[in-house]
Design a protein around this motif. Structure first.
Motif, PDB file in Angstrom:
ATOM      1  N   VAL A 173      41.111  23.926  27.415  1.00 50.73           N
ATOM      2  CA  VAL A 173      39.874  23.148  27.240  1.00 50.73           C
ATOM      3  C   VAL A 173      39.692  22.103  28.339  1.00 50.73           C
ATOM      4  O   VAL A 173      38.567  21.671  28.601  1.00 50.73           O
ATOM      5  CB  VAL A 173      39.865  22.468  25.861  1.00 50.73           C
ATOM      6  CG1 VAL A 173      39.769  23.493  24.752  1.00 50.73           C
ATOM      7  CG2 VAL A 173      41.109  21.593  25.675  1.00 50.73           C
ATOM      8  N   SER A 174      40.767  21.686  29.001  1.00 49.52           N
ATOM      9  CA  SER A 174      40.672  20.673  30.053  1.00 49.52           C
ATOM     10  C   SER A 174      40.805  21.267  31.446  1.00 49.52           C
ATOM     11  O   SER A 174      41.034  20.535  32.407  1.00 49.52           O
ATOM     12  CB  SER A 174      41.754  19.604  29.849  1.00 49.52           C
ATOM     13  OG  SER A 174      43.051  20.178  29.934  1.00 49.52           O
ATOM     14  N   CYS A 175      40.653  22.587  31.557  1.00 45.51           N
ATOM     15  CA  CYS A 175      40.906  23.271  32.828  1.00 45.51           C
ATOM     16  C   CYS A 175      39.660  23.947  33.367  1.00 45.51           C
ATOM     17  O   CYS A 175      38.758  24.347  32.608  1.00 45.51           O
ATOM     18  CB  CYS A 175      42.015  24.322  32.662  1.00 45.51           C
ATOM     19  SG  CYS A 175      43.593  23.671  32.100  1.00 45.51           S
ATOM     20  N   PHE A 176      39.628  24.087  34.686  1.00 44.02           N
ATOM     21  CA  PHE A 176      38.653  24.908  35.399  1.00 44.02           C
ATOM     22  C   PHE A 176      39.438  25.923  36.221  1.00 44.02           C
ATOM     23  O   PHE A 176      40.543  25.644  36.677  1.00 44.02           O
ATOM     24  CB  PHE A 176      37.773  24.052  36.311  1.00 44.02           C
ATOM     25  CG  PHE A 176      36.803  23.172  35.583  1.00 44.02           C
ATOM     26  CD1 PHE A 176      35.475  23.522  35.477  1.00 44.02           C
ATOM     27  CD2 PHE A 176      37.212  21.984  35.002  1.00 44.02           C
ATOM     28  CE1 PHE A 176      34.562  22.722  34.811  1.00 44.02           C
ATOM     29  CE2 PHE A 176      36.331  21.159  34.337  1.00 44.02           C
ATOM     30  CZ  PHE A 176      34.997  21.522  34.232  1.00 44.02           C
ATOM     31  N   ARG A 177      38.831  27.082  36.433  1.00 42.99           N
ATOM     32  CA  ARG A 177      39.538  28.119  37.175  1.00 42.99           C
ATOM     33  C   ARG A 177      38.571  28.895  38.057  1.00 42.99           C
ATOM     34  O   ARG A 177      37.348  28.892  37.856  1.00 42.99           O
ATOM     35  CB  ARG A 177      40.246  29.093  36.228  1.00 42.99           C
ATOM     36  CG  ARG A 177      39.316  29.839  35.292  1.00 42.99           C
ATOM     37  CD  ARG A 177      40.085  30.853  34.469  1.00 42.99           C
ATOM     38  NE  ARG A 177      40.475  31.998  35.288  1.00 42.99           N
ATOM     39  CZ  ARG A 177      41.326  32.932  34.884  1.00 42.99           C
ATOM     40  NH1 ARG A 177      41.906  32.842  33.696  1.00 42.99           N
ATOM     41  NH2 ARG A 177      41.611  33.956  35.652  1.00 42.99           N
ATOM     42  N   ALA A 178      39.141  29.576  39.059  1.00 39.73           N
ATOM     43  CA  ALA A 178      38.361  30.422  39.965  1.00 39.73           C
ATOM     44  C   ALA A 178      39.288  31.482  40.536  1.00 39.73           C
ATOM     45  O   ALA A 178      40.492  31.248  40.703  1.00 39.73           O
ATOM     46  CB  ALA A 178      37.737  29.598  41.086  1.00 39.73           C
ATOM     47  N   ILE A 179      38.720  32.649  40.815  1.00 43.12           N
ATOM     48  CA  ILE A 179      39.472  33.754  41.419  1.00 43.12           C
ATOM     49  C   ILE A 179      38.746  34.191  42.691  1.00 43.12           C
ATOM     50  O   ILE A 179      37.536  34.404  42.688  1.00 43.12           O
ATOM     51  CB  ILE A 179      39.616  34.942  40.461  1.00 43.12           C
ATOM     52  CG1 ILE A 179      40.488  34.542  39.261  1.00 43.12           C
ATOM     53  CG2 ILE A 179      40.223  36.146  41.168  1.00 43.12           C
ATOM     54  CD1 ILE A 179      40.720  35.664  38.274  1.00 43.12           C
ATOM     55  N   LEU A 180      39.506  34.310  43.774  1.00 43.63           N
ATOM     56  CA  LEU A 180      38.946  34.710  45.060  1.00 43.63           C
ATOM     57  C   LEU A 180      39.689  35.925  45.590  1.00 43.63           C
ATOM     58  O   LEU A 180      40.910  35.867  45.788  1.00 43.63           O
ATOM     59  CB  LEU A 180      39.063  33.561  46.065  1.00 43.63           C
ATOM     60  CG  LEU A 180      38.529  33.843  47.471  1.00 43.63           C
ATOM     61  CD1 LEU A 180      37.025  34.020  47.433  1.00 43.63           C
ATOM     62  CD2 LEU A 180      38.912  32.709  48.422  1.00 43.63           C
ATOM     63  N   PRO A 181      38.988  37.050  45.821  1.00 46.75           N
ATOM     64  CA  PRO A 181      39.652  38.222  46.424  1.00 46.75           C
ATOM     65  C   PRO A 181      40.004  37.954  47.892  1.00 46.75           C
ATOM     66  O   PRO A 181      39.153  37.526  48.672  1.00 46.75           O
ATOM     67  CB  PRO A 181      38.603  39.336  46.302  1.00 46.75           C
ATOM     68  CG  PRO A 181      37.580  38.827  45.339  1.00 46.75           C
ATOM     69  CD  PRO A 181      37.596  37.339  45.455  1.00 46.75           C
ATOM     70  N   LEU A 182      41.251  38.207  48.244  1.00 47.06           N
ATOM     71  CA  LEU A 182      41.722  38.006  49.604  1.00 47.06           C
ATOM     72  C   LEU A 182      42.188  39.324  50.203  1.00 47.06           C
ATOM     73  O   LEU A 182      42.654  40.210  49.489  1.00 47.06           O
ATOM     74  CB  LEU A 182      42.886  37.004  49.634  1.00 47.06           C
ATOM     75  CG  LEU A 182      42.607  35.562  49.216  1.00 47.06           C
ATOM     76  CD1 LEU A 182      43.880  34.745  49.328  1.00 47.06           C
ATOM     77  CD2 LEU A 182      41.506  34.953  50.056  1.00 47.06           C
ATOM     78  N   HIS A 183      42.098  39.423  51.526  1.00 45.41           N
ATOM     79  CA  HIS A 183      42.554  40.611  52.229  1.00 45.41           C
ATOM     80  C   HIS A 183      43.373  40.174  53.439  1.00 45.41           C
ATOM     81  O   HIS A 183      43.036  39.188  54.114  1.00 45.41           O
ATOM     82  CB  HIS A 183      41.375  41.472  52.676  1.00 45.41           C
ATOM     83  CG  HIS A 183      40.441  41.821  51.554  1.00 45.41           C
ATOM     84  ND1 HIS A 183      40.697  42.841  50.663  1.00 45.41           N
ATOM     85  CD2 HIS A 183      39.263  41.259  51.158  1.00 45.41           C
ATOM     86  CE1 HIS A 183      39.710  42.913  49.776  1.00 45.41           C
ATOM     87  NE2 HIS A 183      38.832  41.959  50.066  1.00 45.41           N
ATOM     88  N   CYS A 184      44.435  40.898  53.709  1.00 49.36           N
ATOM     89  CA  CYS A 184      45.323  40.594  54.839  1.00 49.36           C
ATOM     90  C   CYS A 184      44.889  41.378  56.074  1.00 49.36           C
ATOM     91  O   CYS A 184      44.507  42.546  55.979  1.00 49.36           O
ATOM     92  CB  CYS A 184      46.776  40.932  54.492  1.00 49.36           C
ATOM     93  SG  CYS A 184      47.418  40.083  53.038  1.00 49.36           S
ATOM     94  N   ARG A 185      44.975  40.727  57.213  1.00 50.49           N
ATOM     95  CA  ARG A 185      44.665  41.403  58.472  1.00 50.49           C
ATOM     96  C   ARG A 185      45.933  42.010  59.068  1.00 50.49           C
ATOM     97  O   ARG A 185      47.049  41.558  58.793  1.00 50.49           O
ATOM     98  CB  ARG A 185      44.062  40.415  59.472  1.00 50.49           C
ATOM     99  CG  ARG A 185      42.690  39.879  59.078  1.00 50.49           C
ATOM    100  CD  ARG A 185      42.080  39.090  60.221  1.00 50.49           C
ATOM    101  NE  ARG A 185      40.804  38.498  59.871  1.00 50.49           N
ATOM    102  CZ  ARG A 185      39.622  39.118  59.936  1.00 50.49           C
ATOM    103  NH1 ARG A 185      39.585  40.379  60.349  1.00 50.49           N
ATOM    104  NH2 ARG A 185      38.514  38.509  59.613  1.00 50.49           N
ATOM    105  N   TYR A 186      45.727  43.033  59.883  1.00 50.59           N
ATOM    106  CA  TYR A 186      46.851  43.626  60.601  1.00 50.59           C
ATOM    107  C   TYR A 186      47.282  42.708  61.733  1.00 50.59           C
ATOM    108  O   TYR A 186      46.453  42.124  62.421  1.00 50.59           O
ATOM    109  CB  TYR A 186      46.455  45.000  61.148  1.00 50.59           C
ATOM    110  CG  TYR A 186      46.257  46.042  60.078  1.00 50.59           C
ATOM    111  CD1 TYR A 186      47.341  46.666  59.482  1.00 50.59           C
ATOM    112  CD2 TYR A 186      44.983  46.382  59.650  1.00 50.59           C
ATOM    113  CE1 TYR A 186      47.170  47.613  58.487  1.00 50.59           C
ATOM    114  CE2 TYR A 186      44.795  47.327  58.650  1.00 50.59           C
ATOM    115  CZ  TYR A 186      45.885  47.940  58.078  1.00 50.59           C
ATOM    116  OH  TYR A 186      45.714  48.862  57.088  1.00 50.59           O
ATOM    117  N   HIS A 187      48.579  42.588  61.919  1.00 53.18           N
ATOM    118  CA  HIS A 187      49.132  41.748  62.961  1.00 53.18           C
ATOM    119  C   HIS A 187      49.602  42.585  64.144  1.00 53.18           C
ATOM    120  O   HIS A 187      49.796  43.794  64.040  1.00 53.18           O
ATOM    121  CB  HIS A 187      50.306  40.920  62.420  1.00 53.18           C
ATOM    122  CG  HIS A 187      49.872  39.798  61.526  1.00 53.18           C
ATOM    123  ND1 HIS A 187      49.204  39.998  60.335  1.00 53.18           N
ATOM    124  CD2 HIS A 187      50.013  38.450  61.666  1.00 53.18           C
ATOM    125  CE1 HIS A 187      48.950  38.822  59.766  1.00 53.18           C
ATOM    126  NE2 HIS A 187      49.436  37.883  60.547  1.00 53.18           N
TER     127      HIS A 187
END
Length: 244
Positions: free
Chosen positions: A118-132
């Motif tokens: 009840v006291s929290c906020f949340r978010a999800i972000l899709p991430l992608h890795c680049r080739y090195h």
């Protein structure tokens, strides 16, 4: 006496700082999934609930290093299904370039109340890795994801003044409303350390082998496609001739 007073003042200031820090929100970052395509979960816990919490808008500004990126087209699709409210601040994200040709990316995510807290906020972000770039030893390279910047816009202040930074930040009011609003940047307690992603890298001495296999595969597949196309045209020609 002056030295004694100095140490008393220093002790009191340190105690006040620790007390204020303990009252500041807690921020947790967690990586979900495996491989080159991950989800970044961010949760902000204010610890208390009052009228100010319910009327507040909380956002998180994530700074991605060159080894990570977000897909604007993916974010647009998720926004259409009301699964995220993320706004890419950096322009012209090239999805194809490797890490050594890329630039850093900043993303502003508007958080939602967490149904499990009840006291929290949340978010999800899709991430992608680049080739090195390939290396001589191979193995894996660590990419560090630093702590995000937490922003809050509230009509009724409920945070301690010690938890607010002195400077205000200008940012879009929401993902849909690009009108600029003033946000307060918050101090917080990171629950976990900076995240590190282990990204596999190739070996330089495999370059010739990879090029030869890629070229052979391309020639083979092209030959099969041309052969299938030629057979289809021959069959169509014979059928057309018989009908006439």
């Amino acid at each position: 006496m002056d030295i004694f007073a100095f140490w008393i003042t220093l002790f009191v200031c340190m105690a006040e700082c620790v007390y204020a820090e303990n009252r500041c929100p807690e921020v947790m970052q967690q990586l979900l999934k495996n491989g080159f395509h991950r989800d970044l979960l961010i949760r902000v816990n204010f610890g208390t609930v009052d009228e100010g919490t319910g009327s507040s808008i909380v956002a998180v500004k994530v700074h991605l290093p060159k080894g990570l990126y977000v897909d604007p087209y993916e974010l647009t699709s998720l926004q259409m299904h009301n699964l995220t409210q993320a706004l890419v601040i950096t322009d012209d994200i090239d999805l194809e370039v490797p890490e050594y040709l890329a630039t850093e990316v900043s993303v502003l995510i508007y958080m939602r109340p967490d149904p499990e807290c009840v006291s929290c906020f949340r978010a999800i972000l899709p991430l992608h890795c680049r080739y090195h770039r390939p290396t001589g030893s191979g193995g894996k390279i660590s990419v560090v994801l630093k702590n995000p910047e937490i922003l809050i816009s509230s009509q009724k202040s409920f945070l301690s003044m010690e938890c607010l930074k002195e400077t205000e930040i200008e940012a879009p009011c929401s993902q849909k409303d690009l009108y600029i609003c003033r946000w307060d940047s918050m101090k917080f307690k990171p629950v976990s350390k900076e995240l590190k992603l282990q990204i596999p890298v190739g070996l330089k001495h495999h370059l010739t082998l990879v090029c030869m296999v890629t070229l052979a595969t391309t020639i083979l597949c092209s030959s099969l496609l041309l052969s299938a196309l030629f057979k289809y045209e021959c069959i169509s020609f014979v059928q057309t001739s018989l009908q006439n």
